[in-house]
Design a protein around this motif. Structure first.
Motif, mmCIF file in Angstrom:
data_model
loop_
_atom_site.group_PDB
_atom_site.id
_atom_site.type_symbol
_atom_site.label_atom_id
_atom_site.label_comp_id
_atom_site.label_asym_id
_atom_site.label_seq_id
_atom_site.Cartn_x
_atom_site.Cartn_y
_atom_site.Cartn_z
ATOM 1 N N ASP A 102 -73.790 21.666 19.627
ATOM 2 C CA ASP A 102 -72.375 21.996 19.664
ATOM 3 C C ASP A 102 -72.155 23.268 18.843
ATOM 4 O O ASP A 102 -73.090 23.847 18.291
ATOM 5 C CB ASP A 102 -71.527 20.833 19.137
ATOM 6 N N GLU A 103 -70.902 23.710 18.747
ATOM 7 C CA GLU A 103 -70.623 24.975 18.080
ATOM 8 C C GLU A 103 -70.995 24.958 16.602
ATOM 9 O O GLU A 103 -71.312 25.987 16.024
ATOM 10 C CB GLU A 103 -69.136 25.328 18.235
ATOM 11 N N LYS A 104 -70.957 23.766 15.979
ATOM 12 C CA LYS A 104 -71.301 23.674 14.561
ATOM 13 C C LYS A 104 -72.796 23.544 14.343
ATOM 14 O O LYS A 104 -73.271 23.588 13.212
ATOM 15 C CB LYS A 104 -70.581 22.478 13.924
ATOM 16 N N GLY A 105 -73.560 23.367 15.414
ATOM 17 C CA GLY A 105 -74.997 23.249 15.279
ATOM 18 C C GLY A 105 -75.452 21.910 14.760
ATOM 19 O O GLY A 105 -76.585 21.751 14.334
ATOM 20 N N VAL A 106 -74.577 20.912 14.793
ATOM 21 C CA VAL A 106 -74.911 19.595 14.235
ATOM 22 C C VAL A 106 -75.284 18.593 15.324
ATOM 23 O O VAL A 106 -76.254 17.860 15.202
ATOM 24 C CB VAL A 106 -73.729 19.052 13.395
ATOM 25 N N LYS A 107 -74.538 18.592 16.426
ATOM 26 C CA LYS A 107 -74.756 17.599 17.478
ATOM 27 C C LYS A 107 -75.700 18.151 18.547
ATOM 28 O O LYS A 107 -75.477 19.220 19.090
ATOM 29 C CB LYS A 107 -73.429 17.213 18.109
ATOM 30 N N ASP A 108 -76.742 17.413 18.848
ATOM 31 C CA ASP A 108 -77.712 17.825 19.870
ATOM 32 C C ASP A 108 -77.132 17.577 21.257
ATOM 33 O O ASP A 108 -76.763 16.459 21.601
ATOM 34 C CB ASP A 108 -79.005 17.022 19.674
ATOM 35 N N LEU A 109 -77.064 18.638 22.061
ATOM 36 C CA LEU A 109 -76.539 18.540 23.427
ATOM 37 C C LEU A 109 -77.641 18.690 24.471
ATOM 38 O O LEU A 109 -77.355 18.802 25.662
ATOM 39 C CB LEU A 109 -75.475 19.630 23.664
ATOM 40 N N SER A 110 -78.898 18.685 24.031
ATOM 41 C CA SER A 110 -79.998 18.973 24.945
ATOM 42 C C SER A 110 -80.042 18.023 26.136
ATOM 43 O O SER A 110 -80.452 18.403 27.235
ATOM 44 C CB SER A 110 -81.335 18.921 24.190
ATOM 45 N N HIS A 111 -79.627 16.763 25.917
ATOM 46 C CA HIS A 111 -79.666 15.792 27.008
ATOM 47 C C HIS A 111 -78.661 16.112 28.113
ATOM 48 O O HIS A 111 -78.709 15.520 29.196
ATOM 49 C CB HIS A 111 -79.401 14.391 26.459
ATOM 50 N N LEU A 112 -77.747 17.062 27.848
ATOM 51 C CA LEU A 112 -76.753 17.445 28.847
ATOM 52 C C LEU A 112 -77.189 18.672 29.644
ATOM 53 O O LEU A 112 -76.424 19.177 30.466
ATOM 54 C CB LEU A 112 -75.410 17.721 28.162
ATOM 55 N N LEU A 113 -78.405 19.152 29.403
ATOM 56 C CA LEU A 113 -78.929 20.308 30.137
ATOM 57 C C LEU A 113 -79.880 19.843 31.232
ATOM 58 O O LEU A 113 -80.709 18.969 31.010
ATOM 59 C CB LEU A 113 -79.680 21.245 29.188
ATOM 60 N N LYS A 114 -79.771 20.438 32.408
ATOM 61 C CA LYS A 114 -80.673 20.133 33.512
ATOM 62 C C LYS A 114 -81.333 21.425 33.961
ATOM 63 O O LYS A 114 -80.659 22.375 34.335
ATOM 64 C CB LYS A 114 -79.915 19.487 34.672
ATOM 65 N N GLY A 123 -77.445 17.667 9.485
ATOM 66 C CA GLY A 123 -78.714 18.094 10.060
ATOM 67 C C GLY A 123 -78.872 17.809 11.526
ATOM 68 O O GLY A 123 -78.257 16.921 12.077
ATOM 69 N N ALA A 124 -79.724 18.572 12.155
ATOM 70 C CA ALA A 124 -80.119 18.356 13.539
ATOM 71 C C ALA A 124 -81.584 18.707 13.669
ATOM 72 O O ALA A 124 -82.054 19.631 13.048
ATOM 73 C CB ALA A 124 -79.286 19.241 14.463
ATOM 74 N N VAL A 125 -82.289 17.949 14.445
ATOM 75 C CA VAL A 125 -83.732 18.142 14.565
ATOM 76 C C VAL A 125 -84.081 18.334 16.024
ATOM 77 O O VAL A 125 -83.591 17.627 16.879
ATOM 78 C CB VAL A 125 -84.480 16.914 14.046
ATOM 79 N N PHE A 126 -84.915 19.278 16.280
ATOM 80 C CA PHE A 126 -85.353 19.532 17.639
ATOM 81 C C PHE A 126 -86.864 19.587 17.694
ATOM 82 O O PHE A 126 -87.495 20.265 16.908
ATOM 83 C CB PHE A 126 -84.767 20.852 18.143
ATOM 84 N N VAL A 127 -87.467 18.848 18.627
ATOM 85 C CA VAL A 127 -88.919 18.818 18.789
ATOM 86 C C VAL A 127 -89.255 19.236 20.204
ATOM 87 O O VAL A 127 -88.785 18.637 21.157
ATOM 88 C CB VAL A 127 -89.462 17.401 18.535
ATOM 89 N N VAL A 128 -90.051 20.301 20.343
ATOM 90 C CA VAL A 128 -90.455 20.801 21.659
ATOM 91 C C VAL A 128 -91.956 20.693 21.783
ATOM 92 O O VAL A 128 -92.679 21.202 20.945
ATOM 93 C CB VAL A 128 -90.037 22.272 21.839
#
Length: 427
Positions: free
Chosen positions: A258-270, A413-418
């Motif tokens: 989201d705009e604050k960089g806190v909520k992960d929105l990756s699951h909404l991307l296709k 915090g937000a964590v992203f693993v690729v």
């Protein structure tokens, strides 16, 4: 032959630090490689440190969650002042209601007695009956006022306790989400360490190489993507070397907050892809690899069509696309692009009309000892530098892992693993 590339990085964020996804830093900030060569690939010691930090973060998160559970449960015990105040107020309101009922009954009885006086009742009898009604009404009035005050006090105590419960539930939810995040980080760190130990123990190792003349370039990705609409773009892989690459594996991954960089929105991307040999649109799999290109001759290039859609219910936010490429040859040589390049883009809410927007631009292909975080609000992405790990047994598994370590504070915090991985090329 096994080909692995491992990048151990961290997305460290707090409520006051948006763009967590785009601020990539080492999982162990205190580890400072002495040379550029050392920083290109995490050592076993560094990965062990990262795993240790991830384990502690997870343990701390579990404790924070347990504390939140205890705090919630304690609200409904005699140890809670709010609970005691509520019970006391309930008791007082119940007693006040009973007193008012008794007073109202007394008024009714006094009036009935006054009305029942015989016609020949004396003045003294009439005066006494009238006074009894007046006295009963005065008591009833006081009882009504007392009940109103008790009811108000009871409602205030109830709301205070309910507000405390809601706050405690929110804290518990945030703590539970943080446990999930830190557990994911722990698993990623443990996996990276296990993979590195496995590679170190493999026999007959060869050396995979970075190919500066092997490039992956994205074109057509807009700098702003409107939720609910497909956007088409292209990935071009160019073999600028003087040798044929027998099998090339394009890698593409997209993430967003989201705009604050806190909520992960990756699951909404296709994300979907198609190519000259596979024209139908296909979803990018969980490993983020597209179908291999075989072969890619010296000086040649190959294009892969891509399209991205952000779910219409997604809020405005910020996203990033990661692209890279790996190759493996029949003679068991291997390598890949020197960098995992990022393309940042804005996410506009569904229905927005951003007008003409510039395309997303790639970061410069630099290799700093530490991957620098992108400044807040900038549009120029930064590449995440990495290195090719040594090869191992005969399984041809290209992989890239971005393992994050987040702050333990509840709600921060937000964590992203690729992860990059490809199945055995012979399968």
């Amino acid at each position: 032959m096994r080909f692995r590339r491992i990048l151990a990085t961290a997305a460290v964020a707090a409520v006051t630090t948006p763009l967590a996804l785009l601020s990539v830093t080492p999982a162990f900030a205190d580890a400072k490689p002495a040379t550029q060569e050392q920083s290109s690939k995490p050592t076993i010691k560094q990965l062990e440190k990262a795993a240790e930090i991830a384990q502690k973060a997870y343990a701390d998160a579990v404790q924070v969650k347990q504390d939140a559970v205890d705090a919630l449960e304690a609200l409904d015990t005699d140890a809670s002042p709010l609970y005691v105040a509520r019970q006391t107020a309930i008791k007082e309101a119940t007693e006040a209601a009973a007193a008012k009922t008794a007073a109202d009954t007394a008024v009714t009885e006094a009036k009935t007695a006054l009305d029942a006086l015989p016609a020949d009742a004396t003045e003294e009898q009439k005066a006494a009956a009238t006074k009894a009604v007046t006295d009963a009404e005065a008591v009833a009035k006081t009882a009504a006022e007392t009940k109103t005050a008790a009811d108000t006090k009871s409602e205030t105590a109830r709301k205070a306790l309910e507000d405390a419960r809601v706050a405690a539930f929110k804290t518990l939810h945030a703590a539970s989400e943080n446990v999930k995040s830190t557990l994911g980080v722990k698993k990623a760190a443990d996996k990276a360490l296990a993979d590195a130990l496995e590679e170190e123990g493999d026999e007959g190792e060869g050396e995979c190489v970075l190919e500066p003349d092997f490039t992956t370039v994205v074109t057509g990705l807009p700098g702003t993507v409107v939720a609910g609409k497909w956007v088409d773009f292209k990935l071009r892989l160019t073999n600028g070397t003087d040798k044929t690459m027998d099998e090339v594996y394009p890698f593409v991954s997209v993430h967003a907050t989201d705009e604050k960089g806190v909520k992960d929105l990756s699951h909404l991307l296709k994300l979907q892809w198609s190519s000259a040999t596979s024209k139908a649109w296909q979803n990018v799999d969980v490993e983020n690899y597209l179908d291999r290109i075989a072969p890619l001759k010296a000086g040649a290039h190959s294009d892969v069509k891509l399209r991205l859609k952000v779910d219409a219910k997604a809020p405005a936010g910020q996203g990033v696309a990661f692209v890279a490429g790996d190759y493996w040859n029949e003679d068991e040589t291997c390598g890949g692009t020197p960098d995992l390049t990022t393309y940042e883009f804005q996410i506009a809410a569904a229905g927005a009309k951003p007008g003409t927007v510039p395309p997303a631009k790639p970061g410069k292909a630099t290799k700093p000892p530490v991957a620098a975080p992108s400044p807040q609000g900038t549009s120029s992405p930064q590449p995440v530098s990495g290195a090719l790990a040594k090869t191992g047994t005969n399984s041809a598994v290209p992989q890239i892992a971005l393992a994050g370590a987040a702050a333990v504070a509840v709600g921060a915090g937000a964590v992203f693993v690729v992860r990059r991985r490809k199945a055995d090329s012979a399968a």
